[in-house]
Design an enzyme around this catalytic site. Structure first.
Site, short mmCIF file in Angstrom:
data_model
loop_
_atom_site.label_atom_id
_atom_site.label_comp_id
_atom_site.label_asym_id
_atom_site.label_seq_id
_atom_site.Cartn_x
_atom_site.Cartn_y
_atom_site.Cartn_z
N ARG A 1 17.30 -21.61 38.93
CA ARG A 1 18.62 -20.98 38.99
C ARG A 1 18.95 -20.39 40.36
NH1 ARG A 1 17.51 -15.57 35.26
NH2 ARG A 1 17.13 -14.11 36.98
N LEU B 1 13.18 -20.42 40.01
CA LEU B 1 13.47 -21.42 41.05
C LEU B 1 14.65 -22.29 40.66
CD1 LEU B 1 9.82 -22.59 41.87
CD2 LEU B 1 11.20 -20.86 43.05
N MET C 1 14.87 -23.54 31.27
CA MET C 1 15.60 -22.48 30.57
C MET C 1 16.49 -23.07 29.48
SD MET C 1 16.61 -19.94 33.72
CE MET C 1 15.35 -18.89 34.48
N GLY C 2 16.85 -22.22 28.55
CA GLY C 2 17.70 -22.63 27.43
C GLY C 2 17.18 -22.04 26.14
N GLU D 1 12.78 -23.76 26.70
CA GLU D 1 12.04 -22.55 26.34
C GLU D 1 12.34 -22.12 24.91
OE1 GLU D 1 13.27 -19.25 28.75
OE2 GLU D 1 15.40 -19.53 28.31
N ASP E 1 23.05 -21.47 31.31
CA ASP E 1 22.85 -22.07 29.98
C ASP E 1 24.01 -22.96 29.53
OD1 ASP E 1 20.35 -20.87 29.57
OD2 ASP E 1 21.26 -19.04 28.81
N THR F 1 27.05 -18.81 33.66
CA THR F 1 25.77 -18.89 32.96
C THR F 1 25.13 -20.24 33.19
OG1 THR F 1 24.64 -18.89 30.81
CG2 THR F 1 26.95 -19.51 30.79
N ASN G 1 28.09 -14.68 27.74
CA ASN G 1 28.65 -14.31 26.44
C ASN G 1 28.79 -12.80 26.27
OD1 ASN G 1 26.45 -16.55 26.28
ND2 ASN G 1 28.02 -17.22 24.85
#
Length: 418
Positions: A299, A297, A189-190, A246, A143, A141, A113
């Site tokens: 990503r 790990l 992640m997130g 997260e 995400d 990304t 972004n």
């Protein structure tokens, strides 16, 4: 005489961002009559600000081809957000000064972004300064939260990693649940969007399989409802496996795991919500637990990358070069889904101003009514993105990844003081 192209990587890297870089450089080399050299920014946009450019023409064709299956950021990335044009005009003018000094007429920025915002702003300042520069953003990304594209390169491979990890860990915990661990929590992640958490849900093909509970940033955490679900799950299946983002938030909207510090983009530093959830279960229900934090790990796992992801990442890199040559300024190549079964997609073009600084959250109809799982519609969306294998070559039991020479272009300008 052919002008030069500048490419840079930004933000958290992925298993396939170098795959995109491979597509960019190979496509540019095929257009040698138009593009002279591809200069890469050492550590993202900082490489341009500090005139720290890498001459990729000094790398062999074989080395560039090996980027396609190498994780990490081959040229270095950064978390550095340029401010508004009026607020930080000197930085933007410096970028144009560097581009002018090295006859750079194309700027390709590979990121999320904030990176799309940077590419958009650079296109604006170049126009104001009457410098002929074509700016193209390339989506990246884990995400999966960029708008104007069906999905984002990097996400499919993370999704595959967490789904496989949850499936395997679930089998492990189920084996020992009668006499040992009954709770397994994996924090993924997130920050704002729960796409990676949702992907972990692909591992559960039946109600008895892990994960049994998903905790999304989009759904406020309800402690009582959560503990009741955990208790029921343990009674029915002997164990409970949970994937948590997260960015999980409480009913007051506050992050459960905010540490109080912030990164270079101004985002709250997160970490530890998985342990918080596990300890909550131990305190309230008394169950023994293990929790895991895949962290980098998830990503960087190129050895288990999604074939779909690798294919799209490479294609978007090539298309970005084509758009640049065509003079399509302030745009981003975007993925358009044509069908789910069979999975089909194409590349369209989005405007950077429509992408910059916007986030795509999980739609509510992708999340089950109780907020703890994914729907069939979500599975239909996610499934094609993790399919296919794209293994790197192996030597002596380990992946054969490439390390580039990354030789610098001679500087011609005074050091940047900004």
């Amino acid at each position: 005489m052919a002008a030069n192209l500048f490419y840079a990587q930004s933000g958290g890297v992925t298993a396939v961002i170098n795959t995109t870089a491979c597509g960019v450089i190979q496509a540019a080399r095929e257009h040698g009559d138009v593009i002279g050299k591809v200069f890469a920014g050492r550590n993202g946009i900082l490489g341009a600000l500090h005139e720290d450019l890498i001459d990729t023409s000094l790398e062999s064709d074989a080395a560039i081809a090996a980027l396609r299956h190498t994780p990490g950021g081959a040229f270095g990335s950064c978390r550095y957000k340029l401010k508004g044009l009026e607020e930080s005009r000197a930085q933007y003018e410096r970028l144009i000064e560097v581009f002018r000094a090295h006859d750079i007429r194309w700027f390709l920025y590979n990121g999320g972004n904030d990176s799309m915002d940077t590419a958009w702003k650079v296109s604006q300042i170049a126009e104001k300064l009457h410098y002929p520069l074509t700016c193209v953003g390339i989506p990246k990304t884990v995400d999966n939260d960029l708008v104007e594209t069906d999905n984002c390169p990097g996400f499919g491979s993370v999704a595959k990693y967490v789904a496989v990890s949850m499936m395997e860990a679930g089998l492990d915990v189920a084996s020992m649940a009668r006499t040992s661990t009954k709770i397994f929590v994996m924090e993924v992640m997130g920050r704002h969007a729960g796409w990676i958490t949702a992907a972990a849900g692909l591992a559960a093909r039946t109600p008895a399989e892990a994960p049994h509970i998903l905790l999304f940033p989009e759904i406020p955490f309800d402690e009582a409802a959560f503990l009741a679900r955990v208790d029921a799950c343990v009674r029915e299946h002997d164990f409970c496996a949970i994937a948590v983002s997260e960015g999980l938030r409480g009913s007051d909207g506050r992050l459960l795991a905010e540490s109080g510090t912030r990164d270079a983009f101004g985002h709250a530093q997160l970490g530890g919500v998985g342990q918080q959830i596990a300890e909550l279960i131990k305190t309230k229900l008394g169950h023994k637990y293990h929790w895991a934090l895949p962290d980098y790990l998830q990503r960087s796992g190129r050895h288990i990358a999604s074939g779909t992801d690798a294919q799209q990442a490479y294609a978007l890199g090539r298309r970005a070069v084509e758009l640049a040559i065509e003079g399509r300024n302030a745009v981003m190549p975007a993925i358009v889904r044509l069908s789910d079964t069979p999975y089909a997609w194409k590349i369209d073009v989005a405007q950077l101003q429509d992408v910059a600084n916007r986030e795509k959250m999980m739609p509510r109809h992708f999340i089950s009514d109780d907020g703890f799982g994914i729907t069939d519609a979500c599975r239909k969306y996610l499934q094609p993105l993790i399919e296919g294998e794209d293994y790197p070559p192996y030597v002596n039991g380990l992946p054969a990844y490439v390390s580039l020479k990354n030789e610098s272009v001679p500087r011609t300008l005074p050091p940047f003081a900004g």
